[in-house]
Enzyme design. Structure first.
Site, mmCIF file in Angstrom:
data_model
loop_
_atom_site.group_PDB
_atom_site.id
_atom_site.type_symbol
_atom_site.label_atom_id
_atom_site.label_comp_id
_atom_site.label_asym_id
_atom_site.label_seq_id
_atom_site.Cartn_x
_atom_site.Cartn_y
_atom_site.Cartn_z
ATOM 1 N NE ARG A 29 -3.560 -2.426 2.513
ATOM 2 C CZ ARG A 29 -4.573 -2.623 3.356
ATOM 3 N NH1 ARG A 29 -4.978 -1.636 4.136
ATOM 4 N NH2 ARG A 29 -5.182 -3.797 3.405
ATOM 5 N N GLY A 30 2.171 1.084 -0.211
ATOM 6 C CA GLY A 30 3.047 2.242 -0.294
ATOM 7 C C GLY A 30 3.530 2.780 1.039
ATOM 8 C CG LEU A 48 9.357 0.078 2.936
ATOM 9 C CD1 LEU A 48 9.909 0.305 4.337
ATOM 10 C CD2 LEU A 48 9.800 -1.278 2.402
ATOM 11 C CB THR A 49 7.280 3.909 -0.906
ATOM 12 O OG1 THR A 49 7.545 2.652 -1.541
ATOM 13 C CG2 THR A 49 7.775 5.036 -1.790
ATOM 14 C CB SER A 104 15.604 -8.635 7.583
ATOM 15 O OG SER A 104 14.613 -7.761 7.064
ATOM 16 C CD GLU A 105 12.111 -10.151 3.282
ATOM 17 O OE1 GLU A 105 11.748 -10.964 2.402
ATOM 18 O OE2 GLU A 105 11.338 -9.413 3.903
ATOM 19 C CE1 TYR A 161 14.999 -0.832 3.920
ATOM 20 C CE2 TYR A 161 15.613 -3.149 3.951
ATOM 21 C CZ TYR A 161 14.930 -2.082 4.508
ATOM 22 O OH TYR A 161 14.173 -2.254 5.627
ATOM 23 C CG PHE A 176 22.787 -0.299 13.155
ATOM 24 C CD1 PHE A 176 21.734 0.221 12.423
ATOM 25 C CD2 PHE A 176 24.015 -0.504 12.524
ATOM 26 C CE1 PHE A 176 21.903 0.555 11.083
ATOM 27 C CE2 PHE A 176 24.182 -0.169 11.197
ATOM 28 C CZ PHE A 176 23.122 0.361 10.476
#
Length: 409
Positions: free
Chosen positions: A91-92, A94-95, A118-119, A123, A409
């Protein structure tokens, strides 16, 4: 659906962090680890997405200083605690969190943003490139010998309680961190991270131990480790689990490695994170008895291209115009003239013809000197526009010491 993206309030931390734990599998962290990260969290740099009263997205950043080629320690935002609940994916969210976060990093005049992923596939679209690698080691300690430098027998080793050794270890760490790109200058509170030893997380090992290495009364190295006692029909078959090891010179380093590989009742040593140029691999008699697995480490993004490239030095003289693509942070888009050498550098906007074309992701991957621009070009990710520019620039970006991030971190 109406969602709200905003800065975290201190009183909301427990619920916010609980949703982060849920997104990463739902297993609560040990109380000691949770308490540490509560203390380290910079609330004014932590954001979330709320759907009504429910937290459905999280992201944060730590204020770090990171060593770059040439020895400068530049401000870097340590991106962390990123999650989106499975009910709100695609749904956007994260962006939008990444966009707001990078705008805030720019306002704080931090030229770099860094993270561990983690993935990793996530990124790249936000401009992060793999800038360091790390090696996991498993050494069959009873089947290798070490080549030791003169003076190794003169190093005094002593076991010290973890808390009593902190000041000495941090002094050694600070000196080492100043010499290796990718390492972080530890801010107050972060000295607690390598001491975490929750009994619930030991997986059969004993308590975490610390050995100090001294020469003429001065602490010049340390190692922190635990031992997992095991027995086979052949006899003792324990494993040394190394947390970290740092030393100020090769003699002290050799003394520490000899100690670790010779601990009674053990036949193996494992470490999950060592630099890819780990000196131990040049000391062992049989490299085949040292299982080495290399994976990604730190991901880096130039937030301000000019300040980032001017903040480091270069292994060879370089004068190149870079045509940088950066649609996510459009203030970086366009041509930049980089001029520099081992003494310093400048990087300014220019209208001159470009010599190389690349995205900000490739620039981040090459920034610390681990990934070669020539390798990226061979993969079709960098384009040479002036003959000879690629070789000149790729060599200049190199680092004699492999960049490395020793802890997450």
């Amino acid at each position: 659906m109406t969602t709200q993206l905003r800065t975290l309030r201190a009183a909301e931390w427990d619920g916010w962090y609980g949703k982060l734990e849920r997104a990463f599998g739902g297993t609560p962290e040990a109380p000691e680890e949770r308490a540490l990260y509560r203390d380290l969290t910079e609330v004014d740099r932590s954001i979330g997405v709320w759907d009504g009263s429910e937290v459905v997205g999280t992201a944060g950043a730590f204020s770090f200083r990171m060593t770059v080629p040439g020895g400068a320690q530049l401000p870097a935002a340590g991106v962390t605690m990123v999650s989106v609940q499975p009910t709100h994916r695609r749904r956007g969210l994260l962006t939008e969190m990444m966009r707001q976060q990078l705008a805030d990093v720019r306002r704080r005049e931090e030229p770099l943003a860094v993270l561990t992923a983690s993935e990793p596939v996530i990124y790249g679209r936000f401009g992060y490139g793999m800038a360091t690698r790390q090696a996991a080691l498993r050494v069959e300690t009873k089947r290798v010998a070490l080549t030791l430098p003169d003076g190794t027998d003169g190093v005094r080793l002593r076991l010290v309680p973890l808390a009593e050794a902190v000041a000495d270890c941090e002094r050694v760490y600070a000196a080492v961190a100043a010499e290796r790109p990718g390492m972080l200058a530890r801010q107050p509170g972060w000295e607690r991270l390598p001491l975490l030893d929750p009994p619930a997380d030991r997986e059969g090992t004993g308590e975490l131990l610390c050995v100090l290495a001294e020469v003429a009364g001065e602490v010049r190295g340390y190692a922190r480790y635990a031992v997992k006692a095991e027995w086979s029909p052949r006899g003792p078959d324990g494993t040394v689990k190394l947390r970290d090891i740092e030393a100020l010179d090769p003699v002290v380093r050799a003394a520490l490695w000899r100690y670790l590989l010779d601990i009674d009742l053990t036949s193996a040593l494992v470490s999950h994170n060592r630099p890819v140029d780990e000196p131990l691999l040049q000391m062992v008699s049989d490299l085949r008895r040292c299982e080495v697995r290399v994976r990604d480490g730190l991901f880096l993004r130039p937030v301000e291209v000019g300040a980032a490239l001017a903040g480091r030095t270069y292994a060879a003289p370089v004068d190149v115009v870079l045509d940088v693509e950066d649609t996510f942070c459009p203030w970086n888009q366009g041509r930049w003239r980089l001029t520099g050498d081992a003494k310093g550098a400048s990087c300014e906007r220019t209208t001159d013809a470009a010599d190389l074309a690349l995205s900000v992701r490739e620039l981040g991957a090459a920034y610390l000197g681990d990934t070669r621009l020539s390798a990226l070009a061979a993969a079709g990710r960098v384009r040479e526009l002036r003959p000879g520019a690629l070789a000149e620039t790729s060599g200049a970006f190199g680092s004699d010491v492999a960049p490395w991030l020793p802890h997450g971190f």
